[in-house]
Design an enzyme around this catalytic site. Sequence first.
Site, PDB file in Angstrom:
ATOM      1  N   LYS A  14     -10.863  27.647  80.659  1.00 22.40           N
ATOM      2  CA  LYS A  14     -10.708  26.219  80.969  1.00 22.40           C
ATOM      3  C   LYS A  14     -11.721  25.389  80.151  1.00 22.40           C
ATOM      4  CE  LYS A  14      -8.684  27.462  85.349  1.00 22.40           C
ATOM      5  NZ  LYS A  14      -8.419  27.146  86.757  1.00 22.40           N
ATOM      6  N   SER A 216      -7.696  32.875  92.077  1.00 29.32           N
ATOM      7  CA  SER A 216      -8.823  33.546  92.723  1.00 29.32           C
ATOM      8  C   SER A 216      -8.788  35.074  92.607  1.00 29.32           C
ATOM      9  CB  SER A 216      -8.939  33.112  94.189  1.00 29.32           C
ATOM     10  OG  SER A 216      -9.122  31.706  94.271  1.00 29.32           O
TER      11      SER A 216
END
Length: 254
Positions: A14, A216
Site C-alpha cells: 500500500k 487480516s
Amino acid sequence: MNKDRKLIIAGNWKMNKTVAEALDLSRALKLELAGVKEVDMVVCPPFTALADVSKAILDSNIRLGAQNMSEHIMGAFTGEIAAGMLKEFSVRYVILGHSERRQYQKESDALVATKALAAHGASLKPIVCVGEMLAERESGQTEKVLERQVTGSLAGLSKEQMGETIIAYEPVWAIGTGKTATTAQAQDAHAFIRGLLSRMFDDTVARRVRIQYGGSVKPSNARELMSQPDVDGALVGGASLEPRSFGDIIKNSI
Ligand code: PGA
C-alpha cells in the site's frame, strides 16, 4: 499441501515504505525466503520503489507486482502509470480494483475490466480484487455482490487471459481490521467465485484460476486458510510490511 494449483502469496505494501525502507524489507525477505519453491511469492511496493526493489530481488525467487495501473497505453493522463512503464522494471503482476481504490477513487467494475485487458495486452498478470462490505454481508447480499463484481471486472477476457488472471477475494470488513473471515466463509466465497468462472468461461478455466484470500491474513491463520480446497494463496497487507510476519505466513502455508 496437495493442490493442483500452486499457491500464490502477495504482499500489498500500500502507501508504505520509502525507497530506503523498501530496500531493507526486500533484502530481508530475500534472505528469509531463500530456498522456498513451493509458493509463488510477490511483493507490490509503491511505484516510487519499484525500480530499486526490482534490482534488489533480481536473482531471487520473489517476483514484483504493482498496486495499480492506467487502462490507457500512453498519452495525456496526468499522474497515471501505464503497463509498459511497469514492464521496464520487470513487474509481472498488477493488483487491480482493490477495495480501497473502488472506495476512494470510485473505480468501477467496468474500469477494472478495461485495466485487466490492458494488463494482459502488456503480458502482466492482473490480481483482480473483489469482496463485499460488512452491510452487504449482514443483509445476505454477499453472493449477489460477488457475482456483479466478478462478471463486471472480468468482462471481455478470453479464456486464455482468464487462466492467467488471479482473483483476490477480500471481504472489505476484514481488511486492516484484524477480523479474518472464518475458513468456512472464505471457502464458501471462493467456491462460489469458482462456480461463476465455470459459467462465464468453462470448467477447465475455473479449475486453473488461483483465488487468493485477503483480509487480516497473519502467520497464525495462514495455514488454516490455505488448507481450504479453493483458497490458493493470500493477498497480505499489514503483515507483509515486516519480513518475519510475511515470511512466516509463507512458511506456515507450505
Ligand atoms: P490487510 O490488507 O492484510 O492489512 O487486512 C489486505 C489487503 O488490503 O490486501
